[in-house]
Design a protein around this motif. Structure first.
Motif, PDB file in Angstrom:
ATOM      1  N   ILE A   1       0.876  -1.173   0.000  1.00 11.78           N
ATOM      2  CA  ILE A   1       0.000   0.000   0.000  1.00 11.78           C
ATOM      3  C   ILE A   1       0.910   1.218   0.000  1.00 11.78           C
ATOM      4  O   ILE A   1       1.850   1.288   0.797  1.00 11.78           O
ATOM      5  N   ILE A   2       0.630   2.164  -0.880  1.00 14.98           N
ATOM      6  CA  ILE A   2       1.406   3.402  -0.908  1.00 14.98           C
ATOM      7  C   ILE A   2       0.463   4.565  -0.654  1.00 14.98           C
ATOM      8  O   ILE A   2      -0.568   4.703  -1.311  1.00 14.98           O
ATOM      9  N   VAL A   3       0.823   5.390   0.332  1.00  8.56           N
ATOM     10  CA  VAL A   3       0.051   6.586   0.673  1.00  8.56           C
ATOM     11  C   VAL A   3       1.003   7.756   0.843  1.00  8.56           C
ATOM     12  O   VAL A   3       2.161   7.582   1.206  1.00  8.56           O
ATOM     13  N   GLY A   4       0.494   8.938   0.572  1.00  6.10           N
ATOM     14  CA  GLY A   4       1.260  10.144   0.833  1.00  6.10           C
ATOM     15  C   GLY A   4       1.015  10.587   2.263  1.00  6.10           C
ATOM     16  O   GLY A   4      -0.023  10.302   2.846  1.00  6.10           O
ATOM     17  N   SER A   5       1.988  11.284   2.832  1.00  8.49           N
ATOM     18  CA  SER A   5       1.855  11.778   4.193  1.00  8.49           C
ATOM     19  C   SER A   5       1.712  13.286   4.184  1.00  8.49           C
ATOM     20  O   SER A   5       2.464  13.983   3.514  1.00  8.49           O
ATOM     21  N   HIS A   6       0.753  13.777   4.948  1.00  5.81           N
ATOM     22  CA  HIS A   6       0.568  15.223   5.080  1.00  5.81           C
ATOM     23  C   HIS A   6       1.589  15.825   6.034  1.00  5.81           C
ATOM     24  O   HIS A   6       1.688  17.033   6.152  1.00  5.81           O
ATOM     25  N   GLY A   7       2.338  14.976   6.722  1.00  5.62           N
ATOM     26  CA  GLY A   7       3.394  15.458   7.597  1.00  5.62           C
ATOM     27  C   GLY A   7       2.905  16.125   8.868  1.00  5.62           C
ATOM     28  O   GLY A   7       3.539  17.032   9.382  1.00  5.62           O
ATOM     29  N   TYR A   8       1.768  15.663   9.384  1.00  2.00           N
ATOM     30  CA  TYR A   8       1.236  16.238  10.619  1.00  2.00           C
ATOM     31  C   TYR A   8       2.177  15.968  11.788  1.00  2.00           C
ATOM     32  O   TYR A   8       2.785  14.913  11.876  1.00  2.00           O
ATOM     33  N   GLY A   9       2.236  16.904  12.689  1.00  2.00           N
ATOM     34  CA  GLY A   9       2.948  16.715  13.948  1.00  2.00           C
ATOM     35  C   GLY A   9       2.053  15.974  14.922  1.00  2.00           C
ATOM     36  O   GLY A   9       0.919  15.612  14.607  1.00  2.00           O
ATOM     37  N   ALA A  10       2.529  15.789  16.141  1.00  2.00           N
ATOM     38  CA  ALA A  10       1.791  15.007  17.144  1.00  2.00           C
ATOM     39  C   ALA A  10       0.424  15.609  17.461  1.00  2.00           C
ATOM     40  O   ALA A  10      -0.564  14.886  17.572  1.00  2.00           O
ATOM     41  N   ILE A  11       0.355  16.916  17.579  1.00  2.00           N
ATOM     42  CA  ILE A  11      -0.922  17.558  17.932  1.00  2.00           C
ATOM     43  C   ILE A  11      -1.928  17.420  16.801  1.00  2.00           C
ATOM     44  O   ILE A  11      -3.090  17.055  17.028  1.00  2.00           O
TER      45      ILE A  11
ATOM     46  N   LYS B   1      -2.229  -5.494   6.604  1.00  2.00           N
ATOM     47  CA  LYS B   1      -1.733  -6.872   6.625  1.00  2.00           C
ATOM     48  C   LYS B   1      -0.702  -7.104   5.517  1.00  2.00           C
ATOM     49  O   LYS B   1      -0.380  -8.247   5.213  1.00  2.00           O
ATOM     50  N   CYS B   2      -0.221  -6.017   4.938  1.00  2.00           N
ATOM     51  CA  CYS B   2       0.825  -6.107   3.914  1.00  2.00           C
ATOM     52  C   CYS B   2       1.798  -4.953   4.149  1.00  2.00           C
ATOM     53  O   CYS B   2       1.641  -4.172   5.095  1.00  2.00           O
ATOM     54  N   PHE B   3       2.787  -4.834   3.304  1.00  2.00           N
ATOM     55  CA  PHE B   3       3.746  -3.740   3.429  1.00  2.00           C
ATOM     56  C   PHE B   3       3.071  -2.411   3.133  1.00  2.00           C
ATOM     57  O   PHE B   3       2.154  -2.329   2.310  1.00  2.00           O
ATOM     58  N   VAL B   4       3.531  -1.360   3.806  1.00  2.00           N
ATOM     59  CA  VAL B   4       3.015  -0.013   3.594  1.00  2.00           C
ATOM     60  C   VAL B   4       4.194   0.921   3.399  1.00  2.00           C
ATOM     61  O   VAL B   4       5.162   0.870   4.163  1.00  2.00           O
TER      62      VAL B   4
END
Length: 147
Positions: free
Chosen positions: A112-122, A139-142
């Protein structure tokens, strides 16, 4: 190889799309581009909070069209840049966190490939992170692609 690529049309998703498009995958690698969109929950179909049902229906229709446009745009990029890939698209209504996981299982995805919005912890705490949730429960690689 089977890859599920989740897209929401954001610049972060476009980074993930371009990442895949420029990789040398084996011939006949299958890529399913998934665009999930959330529909408006309707509690009362008469006039919830003074707004007509037709308004919500139009809102949901627009969300579907936007998701479909995002999936087709991603497919076009992949097909043009990497013609060895077998590309399909799918648009599904529901929570992206669960839809991505469900569709990956149905598709029997290896990755599975997804983009990250780069959110911080908050931000992750308040908004939730789709990429983080998928990585924890898949259940597979991400692969999470960052801009």
């Amino acid at each position: 190889m089977k890859i599920l690529l989740a897209t929401d049309g954001s610049k972060y998703s476009k980074t993930a799309i371009n990442e895949i498009a420029n990789r040398p995958f084996p011939p006949k690698t299958e890529v399913c581009i998934l665009a999930a969109y959330e529909i408006t929950p309707i509690v009362n179909t008469l006039e919830p909070m003074g707004v007509y049902h037709e308004y919500y229906a139009q809102f949901d229709e627009n969300a579907f069209k936007n998701a479909e446009k995002n999936a087709k745009s991603a497919a076009k990029i992949l097909e043009n840049k990497n013609p060895n890939l077998l590309v399909t698209t799918k648009v599904v209504a529901g929570s992206p966190k669960s839809i991505i996981l469900d569709e990956a299982e149905k598709f029997k995805a290896d990755l599975i490939i997804v983009g990250s919005h780069g959110y911080g912890a908050i931000e992750r705490f308040v908004l939730g992170s789709v990429a983080h949730s998928v990585a924890l429960h898949a259940k597979c690689f991400v692969e999470i692609v960052r801009k």
